[in-house]
Design an enzyme around this catalytic site. Structure first.
Site, PDB file in Angstrom:
ATOM      1  N   ASP A 107     -20.039 -72.593   3.503  1.00  0.00           N
ATOM      2  CA  ASP A 107     -19.280 -72.025   4.596  1.00  0.00           C
ATOM      3  C   ASP A 107     -17.834 -71.862   4.169  1.00  0.00           C
ATOM      4  O   ASP A 107     -17.366 -72.544   3.278  1.00  0.00           O
ATOM      5  CB  ASP A 107     -19.377 -72.918   5.835  1.00  0.00           C
TER       6      ASP A 107
ATOM      7  N   ARG B 116     -18.845 -67.778  -4.459  1.00  0.00           N
ATOM      8  CA  ARG B 116     -18.815 -69.220  -4.244  1.00  0.00           C
ATOM      9  C   ARG B 116     -18.528 -69.983  -5.518  1.00  0.00           C
ATOM     10  O   ARG B 116     -18.295 -69.400  -6.564  1.00  0.00           O
ATOM     11  CB  ARG B 116     -20.155 -69.665  -3.653  1.00  0.00           C
TER      12      ARG B 116
ATOM     13  N   TYR C 147     -24.781 -61.756   2.309  1.00  0.00           N
ATOM     14  CA  TYR C 147     -25.331 -61.571   3.655  1.00  0.00           C
ATOM     15  C   TYR C 147     -25.819 -60.133   3.710  1.00  0.00           C
ATOM     16  O   TYR C 147     -25.043 -59.205   3.485  1.00  0.00           O
ATOM     17  CB  TYR C 147     -24.253 -61.770   4.717  1.00  0.00           C
TER      18      TYR C 147
ATOM     19  N   PRO D  92     -23.305 -66.335  11.474  1.00  0.00           N
ATOM     20  CA  PRO D  92     -22.562 -67.126  10.485  1.00  0.00           C
ATOM     21  C   PRO D  92     -21.584 -66.305   9.657  1.00  0.00           C
ATOM     22  O   PRO D  92     -20.702 -66.873   9.021  1.00  0.00           O
ATOM     23  CB  PRO D  92     -23.671 -67.690   9.591  1.00  0.00           C
TER      24      PRO D  92
END
Lengths: 679, 679
Positions: free
Chosen positions: A53, A281, A289, A365
């Site tokens: 996240d 990341r 996504y 999200p």
């Protein structure tokens, strides 16, 4: 532990249900404030993979105040730039814009991306340290019933909430992760595409094997048990809102691609194949996504889960990214979800049982908000519960939780609704294409979302803890109500510190040793309120007299500072006074120029050298120019009250000691203290 | 483990004797380079208290390259300013000057103060992590004999050093700390006021109780066993130099005082009572170095230890600080020492047994140099031993240890000698007072010392690893010798990167994700050399051709990059190529504009996104202006070779591939590699 019938019984100040980030944040406050606390979770959460996240600027500020901001900052991937990709006239995607991922100058931190499992690790280590190893997550523990004794809810010494807990076996507490039979870890079992109803099953299983449990009597219960919150259902509360038709997949892969911006955050709208967001990341991973245009909900509004596989998701990503090539050898995790927005109408029952995080608001999200808003819920709630449980603050402050956080949740839901629509829509072919999404509109929403998603636009309305004009919603007690005129006048004394917003940070120097500090570093999350005395030009005789007068009142035994302090405890135990002056550092001396209450004496340790700061130039880290940035007059200064969660509660003149006194009279229990000090 | 006679025998690549900061730094290199290593210490070092020390900028840069700079930075006390106090015309002390404690702009770090025990903890954690828990300090182990088989010292595969180790009992390994009977911990047992000769005692005791041990055959031995080094004595080497008459005491207290600069670093000369240095520390502690004018050495040159007590030291401090009052309730630790300077004439035996730290240089602790110079000795030595032991580098590089570090030690001794004399002397009453110390001279020495004590003035002379003019001392091999003219020409290509000095740090952005990095953050201490390609304006056709040509040579199988890489290992295993270009970031693309050797492809992970940087403006952290600061031409760039310890080894033109090739030919074993790669 007494036993009542078959089950052992015990009392605890605070019981937290759910050990995700929201629950851990609540436990963290309790650890920092020294409140007797238990935290239970039905899962044996060793399974985390995926669940990365974004961390907002505000979350990093909070982590830093708890002592682990540096760990997150060091480990995370830092996202610096967002690239927007849209179809060109030839229908092929091309980069149309670059914008900074975090608005420049907002915070000393920028948004980063990190695995949720690491965030939980930071919390667990911090809770262990600050609770002196007394607060542990009890895993494989499921609540079975919850009752509130409404006759006792206003009794400060009572334990009016009774929760029956049931112990699960290791096997029962382990979710079946591989629901799809794929070899790669997936998150489908946590996704809203699966209707989870395992609590009842688990309780039946436990009963069938004569599983056991216990009864806990709590002063306060905090339910942080996720979107299908058992606590919420036990209270009979519901979320309002609905799902959309948009289905998205998520892949965590090490990509092998010639797409040039694969290490940037990207929002990609293809002409016909749907949209994709790239989130780079840590450890070479990239999260994608991916809109699944070919999967649609059935008549009941639910998507057919069996159609969603890593191959389907990856195929969709390849089409969207075309003509660039995308491949991978390593996939870390995948999941899928259906976009929807829901918010709870009630955030607490009798100010004794509270709901936080996904238990009271769910959304998509992609905006990177979920973990942040959830943690910030309990960052708002935790200290209030802690101070009420300890008898330091009045129970009435607990009413501010719902009024403050429900509005944040609604804003989030509204934003997510608009953003999801714009992101999931097909880009307009030209200005006549009314069904398509206008890419300029999308960019505008993105920029707005960027402010929103820093976490720094939160502005709490007036109440007991936020003294500003307005607030006729009943949460505002008479002691602290102010007129619009009076408020405008006091807010003008510190234009850079809006009442209701978080205390911004600029660099100041310690008077005693010239070390530069970001002022926020001095606002540790330890449950203390703070009075920040902008002492102005302390070398001017007139100003010195005003400061001396303020300090005389501060020091008076009947007034809030000493009245809030438990007998025998240091004078800074409940409210800490910090000073920032604007005279030249080298012309000023701590012991000579500042009243002792600003640097209290201790028989064992001498004077306190860590409470007086100066707005002056540093040798190595530039000039914070704090007075200018806080919008405070360098001659006269002013006084600012900061809540334990760093929100500005009150601004006033140095002559207005009564205003500060009233503020604390409105929220703290003054006098008659027998409790141990904080920490 | 074979047994030979009574004792078990084994082989190890590196045996380190002594687990203080110098020994731990050596072990840390071995952990990072994956070298089979043991480290032994006669003490069960659980006793540390006191032993604080300053950390130089350079030490912090080193810690950061090892992965724990942030821990030291966070925990330490930051000293920002030095205040000088001297007698005024009335004979009373007054503040005469303020200067920054660290020279502004030298480094991204500033000097800090931290407990030695914490530094050792950081090392131990780091060694554990990087050695995958295979290197542990073996405590209570004392060397009994050391032999070098001189017939084998030039054999790369031999273990020519044999050391007999003896195991002590817990009691034997625990020093008697309370030699003075005081209730407060003291360091007298480690002070040079005590003649320690316990090794022989301990061995006799061990023999008497039939204590046991083992025999270790090592490729290399590093003796980091302090001022009374057993290893040095075993080699028959001596330190040269002598003690002075100056005796100083040390107190770690929480002071209760009206002295205004107690949280600053202070150098105080009283008119008649001697001098005092104030070093503010963490946790409210302050260290006082106090001249003991009333204690003088006897005829033998040694001070009478029995006259030195905390009360005597504290009384001297009170007199010096008068008319300010000084008191304390808490004393953490105290010790005393006699100032003296000694340096070893030999730093190694046969390039097989090395001495480092206090074992080859001792001096007074006040300058805050001891721990730093000692750690930097083994930071210089460790990677050389590691690469030689692994067969990656030629054994001849080991000769550079003595030539590089002996000069640093001599400079330190000279500085300490001058500084101690000026600091311990009585201040001159006026210009006619020839016996007194001129305070202007003292300040000048202090300022010079400040540069020295940053650790950044070190400039290694020419040798195999430092290609510059001069160096006819025999340590310089023919391959890499350069003329003064040729050197001046190549050095002019990067005026901010002097050959022989550490690679300075400025901020650059990662090309792939725009993240700002201090370039030093990319120079991790992992045993790899680095070629930094300043690619210049990569968007110019002419420059692109030069870069392409350089990269073609880099990529050629016969040349150093691939010839130094073990078969099957990634191409960046021994030498890593990092690029900094000067074109606009947003006009440049990694995959399009840079040859693949600058961002190597891996079948599993795709392209490497972490090797190409750009000198451009960041969103949040300003502009590093690296080309300007490194003194490199923005069009043409240049090439710089960086040693594993961050010292600049070679500077040359992008057209001069041969120069780089020669550099590595001079120090690395090229081709015929079968060893495992470095990480």
């Amino acid at each position: 532990m007494a036993t009542n019938g078959h089950l052992p019984e015990s009392n605890v100040d605070v019981l937290i249900i759910g050990a995700g980030p929201a629950g851990l944040m609540a436990a963290c406050w309790m650890a920092h404030c020294g409140v007797k606390t238990r935290i239970v979770d039905k899962r044996n959460a060793k399974i985390f993979c995926g669940q990365a996240d974004g961390l907002q600027c505000r979350s990093l500020e909070i982590f830093d105040s708890l002592g682990f901001g540096d760990r997150a900052w060091k480990e995370a991937n830092h996202m610096i730039e967002i690239c927007m990709w849209n179809p060109g006239p030839d229908g092929l995607i091309r980069r149309s814009d670059r914008i900074p991922d975090t608005i420049v100058g907002l915070s000393r931190f920028q948004q980063i991306v990190i695995h949720q499992g690491r965030v939980e690790r930071f919390f667990l280590d911090n809770i262990k340290k600050y609770s002196q190893d007394t607060i542990h997550v009890e895993r494989g523990v499921l609540p079975e019933s919850l009752e509130i004794d409404r006759s006792k809810v206003e009794d400060d010494s009572a334990y009016p909430v009774t929760v029956k807990l049931r112990y699960l076996t290791e096997e029962e507490a382990t979710p079946e992760q591989q629901v799809t039979g794929s070899k790669v870890s997936d998150g489908i079992f946590r996704s809203n595409l699966v209707q989870e109803d395992d609590e009842d099953d688990l309780i039946q299983k436990s009963k069938a094997r004569n599983g056991t449990g216990e009864i806990v009597h709590a002063k306060y219960v905090i339910g942080c048990d996720g979107a299908r919150s058992w606590t919420r259902r036990a209270l009979g509360f519901e979320l309002q809102g609905e799902a959309t038709d948009f289905i998205w997949g998520v892949l965590d892969i090490i990509p092998i691609t010639d797409f040039p911006d694969i290490r940037m955050r990207c929002a990609i709208h293809s002409a016909e194949h749907g949209s994709l967001m790239v989130i780079p990341r840590e450890n070479k991973l990239v999260r994608l996504y991916i809109q699944l245009k070919e999967v649609t909900p059935d008549a009941s509004g639910r998507a057919d889960r069996s159609k969603i596989t890593p191959d389907v998701i990856f195929g969709a990503a390849q089409k969207i990214l075309s003509p660039y090539k995308l491949d991978y050898e390593h996939c870390d995790w995948w999941t899928a979800y259906q976009i929807g927005q829901r918010v709870g109408s009630e955030f607490d029952a009798n100010k004794r049982v509270f709901l936080a995080g996904d238990a009271v608001h769910t959304h998509s999200p992609k905006a990177g908000q979920g973990m942040n808003v959830s943690m910030q819920d309990t960052f708002n709630l935790g200290w209030k519960v802690a101070l009420a449980a300890k008898g330091v603050a009045k129970r009435s402050i607990l009413g501010t939780y719902q009024s403050e956080r429900q509005r944040v949740a609604k804003d989030l839901i509204d934003f997510d609704h608009q953003f999801s629509r714009l992101f999931s829509g097909r880009p307009a072919k030209d200005v006549m294409d009314a069904e398509g999404v206008n890419m300029e509109e999308f960019k505008a929403a993105f920029l707005k979302g960027n402010m929103f998603s820093s976490g720094l636009s939160v502005n709490y309305g007036p109440n007991n803890l936020v003294v500003k004009a307005g607030g006729d919603d009943g949460s505002n007690s008479a002691e602290v109500r102010v007129s619009a005129d009076a408020f405008a006048k006091s807010q003008a004394l510190a234009t850079g510190l809006p009442v209701g917003m978080r205390f911004n940070s600029f660099k100041v120097l310690s008077q005693a040793d010239a070390r530069p500090w970001h002022f926020q570093e001095k606002l540790k999350s330890d449950g203390r309120f703070r009075v920040v005395l902008f002492a102005g030009n302390i070398l001017s005789t007139a100003q010195k007299q005003r400061v001396d007068k303020f300090c005389e009142a501060l020091d008076a035994p009947a007034n809030f500072l000493r009245a809030a302090t438990p007998a025998g405890a240091p004078v800074d135990s409940v409210v800490e006074v910090l000073t920032i002056h604007s005279a030249k550092r080298t012309e000023t001396e701590l012991l000579r120029d500042f009243p002792e209450i600003l640097h209290p004496f201790d028989q064992h340790d001498g004077w306190d050298y860590n409470k007086v700061f100066v707005d002056d130039v540093s040798y190595h880290e530039g000039f914070g120019d704090a007075y200018t940035n806080y919008g405070v007059d360098k001659e006269r200064g002013c006084v600012v009250v900061v809540r334990p969660d760093h929100y500005v509660g009150w601004v006033g003149d140095t002559d207005d000691f009564d205003g500060v006194q009233k503020y604390f009279g409105g929220c703290l229990v003054l006098g008659q203290k027998a409790e141990l000090p904080l920490r």
